[in-house]
Design a protein around this motif. Structure first.
Motif, PDB file in Angstrom:
ATOM      1  N   ALA A 155       0.829  -1.208   0.000  1.00 13.18           N
ATOM      2  CA  ALA A 155       0.000   0.000   0.000  1.00 13.18           C
ATOM      3  C   ALA A 155       0.864   1.258   0.000  1.00 13.18           C
ATOM      4  CB  ALA A 155      -0.929  -0.002   1.220  1.00 13.18           C
ATOM      5  N   ARG A 280      -3.613   7.699   2.082  1.00 14.88           N
ATOM      6  CA  ARG A 280      -3.458   6.903   0.866  1.00 14.88           C
ATOM      7  C   ARG A 280      -3.244   5.425   1.220  1.00 14.88           C
ATOM      8  NH1 ARG A 280       0.331   9.690  -1.168  1.00 14.88           N
ATOM      9  NH2 ARG A 280       2.108   8.434  -0.489  1.00 14.88           N
ATOM     10  N   ARG A 283      -6.547   3.871   2.613  1.00 14.77           N
ATOM     11  CA  ARG A 283      -7.557   3.618   1.578  1.00 14.77           C
ATOM     12  C   ARG A 283      -7.260   2.332   0.827  1.00 14.77           C
ATOM     13  NH1 ARG A 283      -7.200   9.223   1.009  1.00 14.77           N
ATOM     14  NH2 ARG A 283      -5.653   9.055  -0.646  1.00 14.77           N
ATOM     15  N   ILE A 284      -6.002   2.122   0.490  1.00 12.54           N
ATOM     16  CA  ILE A 284      -5.630   0.910  -0.251  1.00 12.54           C
ATOM     17  C   ILE A 284      -5.833  -0.327   0.618  1.00 12.54           C
ATOM     18  CG2 ILE A 284      -3.715  -0.296  -1.367  1.00 12.54           C
ATOM     19  CD1 ILE A 284      -2.629   2.508  -2.135  1.00 12.54           C
ATOM     20  N   ASN A 286      -7.922  -0.647   3.134  1.00 17.42           N
ATOM     21  CA  ASN A 286      -9.362  -0.848   3.332  1.00 17.42           C
ATOM     22  C   ASN A 286     -10.011  -1.457   2.094  1.00 17.42           C
ATOM     23  OD1 ASN A 286      -9.333   0.161   5.946  1.00 17.42           O
ATOM     24  ND2 ASN A 286      -9.797   2.253   5.305  1.00 17.42           N
ATOM     25  N   GLN A 287      -9.578  -1.041   0.922  1.00 13.57           N
ATOM     26  CA  GLN A 287     -10.107  -1.616  -0.319  1.00 13.57           C
ATOM     27  C   GLN A 287      -9.781  -3.101  -0.395  1.00 13.57           C
ATOM     28  OE1 GLN A 287      -8.382   0.803  -3.405  1.00 13.57           O
ATOM     29  NE2 GLN A 287      -9.672   2.582  -2.938  1.00 13.57           N
ATOM     30  N   GLU A 288      -8.545  -3.424  -0.027  1.00 12.58           N
ATOM     31  CA  GLU A 288      -8.132  -4.825  -0.047  1.00 12.58           C
ATOM     32  C   GLU A 288      -8.918  -5.639   0.978  1.00 12.58           C
ATOM     33  OE1 GLU A 288      -4.166  -7.576   0.828  1.00 12.58           O
ATOM     34  OE2 GLU A 288      -4.015  -5.400   0.756  1.00 12.58           O
ATOM     35  N   ARG A 289      -9.135  -5.051   2.169  1.00 11.73           N
ATOM     36  CA  ARG A 289      -9.879  -5.743   3.211  1.00 11.73           C
ATOM     37  C   ARG A 289     -11.328  -5.992   2.783  1.00 11.73           C
ATOM     38  NH1 ARG A 289      -9.270  -2.217   6.902  1.00 11.73           N
ATOM     39  NH2 ARG A 289      -7.306  -3.043   7.705  1.00 11.73           N
ATOM     40  N   SER A 290     -11.928  -4.991   2.181  1.00 12.90           N
ATOM     41  CA  SER A 290     -13.317  -5.134   1.722  1.00 12.90           C
ATOM     42  C   SER A 290     -13.430  -6.184   0.628  1.00 12.90           C
ATOM     43  CB  SER A 290     -13.840  -3.783   1.203  1.00 12.90           C
ATOM     44  OG  SER A 290     -13.871  -2.822   2.225  1.00 12.90           O
ATOM     45  N   GLN A 291     -12.445  -6.193  -0.260  1.00 15.76           N
ATOM     46  CA  GLN A 291     -12.447  -7.174  -1.339  1.00 15.76           C
ATOM     47  C   GLN A 291     -12.317  -8.591  -0.782  1.00 15.76           C
ATOM     48  OE1 GLN A 291      -9.523  -6.400  -4.344  1.00 15.76           O
ATOM     49  NE2 GLN A 291      -9.957  -8.268  -5.503  1.00 15.76           N
ATOM     50  N   THR A 294     -15.571  -9.659   0.839  1.00 10.48           N
ATOM     51  CA  THR A 294     -16.574  -9.985  -0.182  1.00 10.48           C
ATOM     52  C   THR A 294     -16.332 -11.359  -0.749  1.00 10.48           C
ATOM     53  OG1 THR A 294     -16.812  -7.641  -0.754  1.00 10.48           O
ATOM     54  CG2 THR A 294     -17.595  -9.255  -2.363  1.00 10.48           C
TER      55      THR A 294
END
Length: 298
Positions: A155, A280, A283-284, A286-291, A294
């Motif tokens: 990240a 920054r 955000r990266i 969190n995006q990875e965690r959400s992915q 899912t």
């Protein structure tokens, strides 16, 4: 014989007839603000003169990323071990009650704008009380696991403001990375471990952010070295990397003699650059965690 409560009503009537004393209320509020301003200035002075105090300030600012410098100094003065803050209504919305006899932590929140005599505009501030989670009856929550260091590094080096370029060596400086303003890049030495990569790259990305925020010809490496050093320390604290190699025994010479407002402005620059990089990275992550969540839910 029926009990009479006329005395209660009479007292209320008398209070209403006397009316609300606007001047007394305003004087009380100004006195509260003056006390908080004085406390903030006193902590600014301590932080600017004492390396241990300065480190403690950076630790607290790294926990409360989005809080202003002034409010972090106020938290430091009143409850330096605080980890999570809300006002009374904020905790109530979460169905959490404040323990009896707990004293609120006084911070400042922006109020109305006003026009000064010279025509410029300013913002008034009001004193606000917040409470740390340790002052509430909230059930102890398990600590959120820290992201894996490899994920943090991925990240950190993603979507950087300037490109990173790998090199075999960086001259005889012994540095792990170096921002080159003329080439508009951060050069990173190959073969380093995670701790060294994080410390060196965060420091040099801080230099890059600082240079990009200045007018042409204004940036110098020497003039921004301490700022970048502090940014790297704060980010190391935030993401769980070692801080043993950092030392704040010797602060910049002008710190102790500077006016409190000037010191806070300098701390504000450090805070803002740390937040730019941290935002920054977060955000990266969190995006990875959400992915991942899912994918696991499928």
């Amino acid at each position: 014989m029926e009990t009479s409560y006329d005395d209660i009503l009479a007292a209320a009537q008398q209070q209403g007839e006397q009316g609300f004393d606007v001047d007394a209320w305003a004087e009380k509020k100004q006195s509260e603000r003056d006390e908080v301003y004085a406390l903030r200035d006193r902590m600014t002075d301590e932080v600017s003169r004492d390396g241990d105090k300065f480190r403690q300030y950076l630790d607290i600012q790294s926990r409360f990323r989005r809080y202003s410098v002034g409010n972090v100094l106020l938290i430091m003065a009143q409850k330096p071990q605080a980890t999570r803050l809300k006002d009374f209504d904020g905790w109530k919305e979460n169905r959490v009650s404040i323990r009896r006899n707990e004293k609120g932590i006084r911070i400042l929140e922006p109020g109305d704008e006003y026009q000064r005599e010279d025509g410029t505009w300013g913002t008034s501030y009001n004193v606000k009380k917040v409470f740390d989670i340790s002052q509430t009856k909230a059930k102890k929550q398990p600590a959120r696991p820290k992201p894996e260091e490899r994920n943090v590094l991925v990240a950190l080096v993603s979507h950087t403001p300037v490109p990173l370029k790998m090199v075999e060596q960086l001259g005889d400086s012994g540095m792990g990375a170096r921002f080159d303003q003329l080439q508009g890049a951060v050069f990173v030495k190959k073969g380093m471990g995670a701790e060294d990569i994080f410390r060196s790259v965060t420091q040099e990305l801080a230099h890059a952010e600082l240079a990009m925020g200045m007018e042409q010809g204004e940036y110098t490496r020497e003039g921004n070295a301490f700022r970048a050093y502090c940014v790297s320390y704060m980010l190391s604290r935030q993401y769980g990397f070692s801080t043993g190699q950092f030392s704040f025994e010797k602060l910049p010479g002008g710190f102790a003699e500077a006016e409190p407002q000037d010191v806070r402005e300098e701390l504000g620059v450090i805070r803002d650059v740390a937040e730019q990089i941290s935002g920054r990275v977060s955000r990266i992550l969190n995006q990875e965690r959400s992915q991942n969540e899912t994918e696991q839910a499928r």
